[in-house]
Design an enzyme around this catalytic site. Structure first.
Site, PDB file in Angstrom:
ATOM      1  N   GLU A 168       0.823  -1.223   0.000  1.00 38.01           N
ATOM      2  CA  GLU A 168       0.000   0.000   0.000  1.00 38.01           C
ATOM      3  C   GLU A 168       0.853   1.267   0.000  1.00 38.01           C
ATOM      4  OE1 GLU A 168      -3.015  -0.281   3.098  1.00 38.01           O
ATOM      5  OE2 GLU A 168      -4.081  -1.824   1.998  1.00 38.01           O
ATOM      6  N   GLU A 287      -5.400  -8.286  -0.491  1.00 41.73           N
ATOM      7  CA  GLU A 287      -6.111  -7.993   0.770  1.00 41.73           C
ATOM      8  C   GLU A 287      -7.562  -7.713   0.419  1.00 41.73           C
ATOM      9  OE1 GLU A 287      -4.628  -5.226   3.710  1.00 41.73           O
ATOM     10  OE2 GLU A 287      -2.555  -5.667   3.136  1.00 41.73           O
TER      11      GLU A 287
END
Ligand code: AHR
Length: 516
Positions: A168, A287
């Protein structure tokens, strides 16, 4: 609706049934690892949890983060346990003892038959440490880093195939967050170096943390413009919850995931077109889950603590139906989603909960995952037809029935996965299967309860389990009742391989059998 053996999306990628272990909350410590637990093995890992992980059917498992990885020094977690340093983890404001690290996790995966997917720190660290880590894990003995691994007990390389180039990196919450240009340059450099070490490694560039990120689309374009030749996959992450109590849109979360995947694929294929390349970058949806972020106060308010409980969300029947629908979405994109990891595995937004020193049990969301991973086989087929719609605030009108099917050419077994996404209205599934010849319903399992808020708890761990559903199969037509807010797995086989029960050999079949 109808299904045909001729309309194949692609072979089912079993890596879609992946999971995620992060050093966060009680996922690792008192989750998978608890040396004092009565079921602990000689390595300190809980065997009751291991048995549930195997039953869940997880295939690939991402490690060690997540946000955690962006301030992690992998060297802290290898070698004799008593010599490993304790450090502050700034991602989750916790105290990390490093009693579990790379070798421990990889050995656990090997014992359980799981494929590891390793993430590297590209937040506080960079190219040099990335090269070191991959050599430590995968190089043949004879040079320093691989010899260190051998001295730590593992002579043979771990041969980890899949590596995430950071986590991320588009998120302002991330240690060392980057602009698209900064990350693109780093991903290109790291990708080039790692492919020089081993061109067969599968490298995952960071994509967007979700579809609402301000840089979504631009991020993927800029990263792939530079790193296209050196990576194989681009990641996507997403978490769903009923924002402001909007259950109708929550039930349609698969719609968002569907559009997310299509947008990333379009962006990746645009770069391929510009580069005049036939290479297809795949999505690593590494995710995804239901996560009640509205209830989480955020990490900034936490004091530094060791082994603290963190986002131990307890899931309901409604959440399980949404999770089932997200798995359907991933399977529908099997031609472009190479892998996916439900986040996380134990105690932190997880299908498995544990009590330190006590039991482990299955949350509601465990069941659709386990049944899908167990029964989806062969190729994914596209389902078409006339489907009523439901209105949602977030996504407009969406199909009420969200479904997919897998077909195992060898055995002839068909498995239909379907969700009724209406909060209030039941509906009838009417599916033309005549193109497959003679078939019989072997088993129909459903996750449904009149009380959509029902959960599994330590005191009542089997409050929500799969129940028998109702379907009939007559002259090639499957009919099933799908109550509002329900998930279904309907297993259909050629009559010769189905158990010869009176019900299933009659032309008008009703199945009520349930086997786990
Ligand atoms: O899974 C929990 C967190 O969600 C991960 O650490 C991070 O990558 C994401 O934002």
């Amino acid at each position: 609706m109808s299904l045909s053996p001729h309309f194949v999306v692609g072979p089912l990628n079993r890596r879609i049934f992946g999971s995620f272990v992060e050093h966060m909350g009680r996922c690792v410590y008192t989750g998978i690892f608890e040396p004092d637990h009565p079921t602990a093995d000689e390595h300190g890992f809980r065997q009751d949890v291991a048995a549930l992980v195997v039953e869940l059917g997880a295939t690939i498992v991402r490690y060690p983060g997540g946000n955690f990885v962006s301030n992690y020094r992998w060297e802290d977690g290898v070698g004799p346990r008593e010599e490993r340093p304790t450090r502050l983890d700034l991602a989750w404001r916790s105290i990390e003892t490093n009693q579990v690290g790379t070798d421990d996790f990889l050995a656990w995966c090997e014992r359980l038959g799981l494929e590891p997917m390793m993430a590297m720190n590209l937040g506080t660290r960079g190219l040099a440490e990335a090269i070191d880590l991959v050599q430590y894990v995968n190089a043949e003995p004879g040079t320093d880093l691989a010899d260190r691994r051998a001295a730590n007990g593992r002579i043979k390389p771990w041969d980890v195939r899949v590596w995430c180039l950071g986590n991320e990196m588009d998120g302002p919450w991330q240690m060392g967050a980057k602009t698209p240009e900064e990350y693109a340059r780093l991903a290109e450099e790291v990708g080039r170096a790692l492919k020089r070490f081993d061109p067969t490694l599968e490298l995952v560039a960071c994509g967007s943390s979700n579809r609402a990120m301000p840089t979504f689309g631009t991020w993927e374009r800029v990263v792939l413009e530079r790193a296209f030749d050196h990576v194989d996959h681009i990641s996507a992450h997403v978490y769903y919850e009923p924002h402001g109590g909007d259950v109708d849109s929550f039930l349609a979360s698969g719609e968002d995931m569907d559009r997310f995947i299509s947008s990333v694929v379009a962006t990746a294929d645009h770069i391929a077109a510009v580069k005049q390349s036939d290479k297809r970058i795949m999505v690593s949806f590494d995710e995804w889950n239901v996560w009640f972020q509205e209830r989480f106060g955020g990490e900034a308010s936490l004091g530094f603590e060791e082994g603290r409980e963190l986002i131990r969300d307890v899931y309901s029947v409604l959440d399980a139906v949404v999770v089932g629908s997200l798995l359907i979405t991933l399977m529908r994109h099997t031609d472009r989603v190479a892998m996916a990891c439900q986040a996380q595995l134990v105690n932190v937004i997880a299908p498995i909960l544990t009590v330190p020193g006590g039991p482990a049990w299955r949350q509601t969301i465990f069941h659709p995952f386990a049944l899908t991973a167990r029964h989806a086989k062969g190729v994914v087929l596209s389902v078409g037809g006339d489907i009523p719609s439901v209105a949602t605030t977030a996504y407009g009108d969406v199909d009420q029935i969200w479904s997919t099917a897998t077909w195992d050419r060898e055995s002839g077994a068909l498995t239909i996965f379907a969700v009724n996404r209406s909060r209030t209205e039941p509906c009838e599934l009417n599916l033309d299967l005549s193109a497959f010849g003679d078939l019989a319903v072997e088993e129909h399992l459903t996750i449904h309860d009149e009380d959509h808020t029902a959960t599994n708890t330590q005191d009542d761990p089997e409050r929500v389990v799969p129940q028998p559903g109702r379907s009939t199969l007559e002259v090639g037509h499957l009919r099933a009742t799908l109550p509002a807010v329900s998930w279904h797995c309907i297993r259909i086989t050629p009559p010769a391989t189905a158990p010869a029960t009176a019900a299933q050999t009659s032309p008008n079949v009703t199945t009520e059998g349930f086997s786990s």
